[in-house]
Scaffold this active site. Sequence first.
Site, PDB file in Angstrom:
ATOM      1  N   SER A  50       0.854  -1.186   0.000  1.00  0.00           N
ATOM      2  CA  SER A  50       0.000   0.000   0.000  1.00  0.00           C
ATOM      3  C   SER A  50       0.897   1.245   0.000  1.00  0.00           C
ATOM      4  CB  SER A  50      -0.879   0.001   1.246  1.00  0.00           C
ATOM      5  OG  SER A  50      -0.059   0.080   2.404  1.00  0.00           O
ATOM      6  N   ASP A  83      -1.090  -1.613  -4.069  1.00  0.00           N
ATOM      7  CA  ASP A  83      -2.449  -1.710  -3.532  1.00  0.00           C
ATOM      8  C   ASP A  83      -3.018  -0.284  -3.423  1.00  0.00           C
ATOM      9  OD1 ASP A  83      -4.658  -2.909  -2.363  1.00  0.00           O
ATOM     10  OD2 ASP A  83      -3.754  -3.094  -0.374  1.00  0.00           O
ATOM     11  N   HIS A  84      -4.223  -0.062  -3.921  1.00  0.00           N
ATOM     12  CA  HIS A  84      -4.904   1.229  -3.823  1.00  0.00           C
ATOM     13  C   HIS A  84      -4.065   2.438  -4.218  1.00  0.00           C
ATOM     14  CE1 HIS A  84      -8.686  -0.209  -2.205  1.00  0.00           C
ATOM     15  NE2 HIS A  84      -8.005  -1.030  -1.443  1.00  0.00           N
ATOM     16  N   ASP A 105      -7.156   3.116  -7.966  1.00  0.00           N
ATOM     17  CA  ASP A 105      -8.461   3.159  -7.306  1.00  0.00           C
ATOM     18  C   ASP A 105      -9.095   4.528  -7.513  1.00  0.00           C
ATOM     19  OD1 ASP A 105     -10.679   3.193  -5.731  1.00  0.00           O
ATOM     20  OD2 ASP A 105      -9.679   2.617  -3.870  1.00  0.00           O
ATOM     21  N   GLU A 142     -11.116  -0.134  -9.892  1.00  0.00           N
ATOM     22  CA  GLU A 142     -12.162  -0.412  -8.897  1.00  0.00           C
ATOM     23  C   GLU A 142     -13.432   0.340  -9.250  1.00  0.00           C
ATOM     24  OE1 GLU A 142     -11.689  -0.878  -4.875  1.00  0.00           O
ATOM     25  OE2 GLU A 142     -13.734  -0.229  -4.459  1.00  0.00           O
ATOM     26  N   HIS A 198     -12.199  -2.876   4.719  1.00  0.00           N
ATOM     27  CA  HIS A 198     -10.858  -3.164   5.226  1.00  0.00           C
ATOM     28  C   HIS A 198     -10.865  -3.299   6.747  1.00  0.00           C
ATOM     29  CE1 HIS A 198      -9.614  -1.137   1.282  1.00  0.00           C
ATOM     30  NE2 HIS A 198      -9.393  -2.425   1.162  1.00  0.00           N
ATOM     31  N   HIS A 232     -11.692  -7.316  -2.372  1.00  0.00           N
ATOM     32  CA  HIS A 232     -10.903  -6.615  -1.351  1.00  0.00           C
ATOM     33  C   HIS A 232     -11.427  -6.980   0.037  1.00  0.00           C
ATOM     34  CE1 HIS A 232      -8.326  -3.558  -3.457  1.00  0.00           C
ATOM     35  NE2 HIS A 232      -8.864  -4.248  -4.443  1.00  0.00           N
ATOM     36  N   ILE A 276      -5.865 -10.076   1.239  1.00  0.00           N
ATOM     37  CA  ILE A 276      -5.839 -10.486   2.641  1.00  0.00           C
ATOM     38  C   ILE A 276      -4.717  -9.752   3.363  1.00  0.00           C
ATOM     39  CG2 ILE A 276      -5.397 -12.433   4.197  1.00  0.00           C
ATOM     40  CD1 ILE A 276      -6.678 -14.235   2.028  1.00  0.00           C
ATOM     41  N   THR A 278      -5.554  -8.172   7.062  1.00  0.00           N
ATOM     42  CA  THR A 278      -5.878  -8.290   8.490  1.00  0.00           C
ATOM     43  C   THR A 278      -5.487  -9.656   9.070  1.00  0.00           C
ATOM     44  OG1 THR A 278      -7.657  -6.681   8.371  1.00  0.00           O
ATOM     45  CG2 THR A 278      -7.808  -8.311  10.132  1.00  0.00           C
TER      46      THR A 278
HETATM   47 ZN   LIG Z   1      -8.444  -2.864  -0.616  1.00  0.00          ZN
END
Ligand SMILES: [Zn+2]
Length: 360
Positions: A50, A83-84, A105, A142, A198, A232, A276, A278
């Site tokens: 990220s 990511d994003h 995104d 997205e 998220h 996501h 994934i 978390t």
């Molecule tokens: Zn995400």
Amino acid sequence: MARITLRQLLDHAAERGYGVPAFNINNMEQGLAIMEAAAAVDAPVIIQASRGARSYAGDIMLSKMIDALEEMYPQIPLCLHQDHGNDEATCATAIKYGFTSVMMDGSLKADAKTAADYEYNVDITRRVVEMAHWVGASVEGELGVLGSLEHGGGEQEDGHGLEGKVSREQLLTDPDQAVDFVRATKVDALAIAMGTSHGAYKFSRKPDGEILAMNVIEEIHRRLPNTHLVMHGSSSVPQALQDMFNQFGGEMPQTWGVPVEEIVRGIRHGVRKVNIDTDCRLAMTAIFRKVGASSKVEFDPRKFLKPAMDSMRELCRERFEQFGAAGNASKIKVLPLSEMAKRYRSGALDPRIGGMTAAA
Ligand SMILES: [Zn+2]
């Protein structure tokens, strides 16, 4: 060396009907855990960073770490994905540092917290796709805003996520609009909004169709059978990890994630990339708490990090197996970026919509 693009990897996954977990990286231990798990079960890998990870570790550290992982595990195809991405510059600099894939995104504006309109999303995503495809890199777009169908809000993580509340319509990707979006932008993969968010606090009860709209995936897959779909916020937040976290002094309120069987159902309907983060965090920090509580004199960080790494490796291995990615790494012959760029230029990789290419 086996740096693969997202597009080539997901094309393979679609051909063979499996899904690939995309795990986030911030440090060496996470990188080693992912690659050890992949090597143990012969699975191809998506590692994503990220913007938060890039500023935490630094672009140079991150990219050299990935180089090292690639050198240690040359037999494992490894896709490095942004990511994003929030704007063109984030995506362009990622590619400069060796990312073979970026997410643009455009569902949120560049501040990464305000919902953007459809025209903005199409415009910025199309421009990033053009830029990335020049050099053979892939793009995930997205459509729809990620957030909870229970309370209408998003979840801030690493400085990214909807602030405030939006309507139920904005939280669910519209299938007709998805067809138009893919045609207009030529994205390689499409992230869809269907009630996942998220962080750890996804659902206040075991999710059903009312709060986890799997039917949206099935509907989009029916209209876009050749587009790779991305889920996501798809940690399952296993009860055993929540219990361990709380048993050793944590105070995490009871929460529910996305059940693995729902993800597997998604994989049967075109989901090829499953994000994934978390679960990996929790696999590590539950162990930190356990070690800290069990041995109050321990001060060697390795005594915390080594078992935490083992715990994350087991989690990754489980997901590779559950999603069907295991056994596929050795079946992929990785194409260089230059070859992917040539294929984009020829139009061979244009999205196929209802069996026709977008240009047709
Ligand atoms: Zn995400």
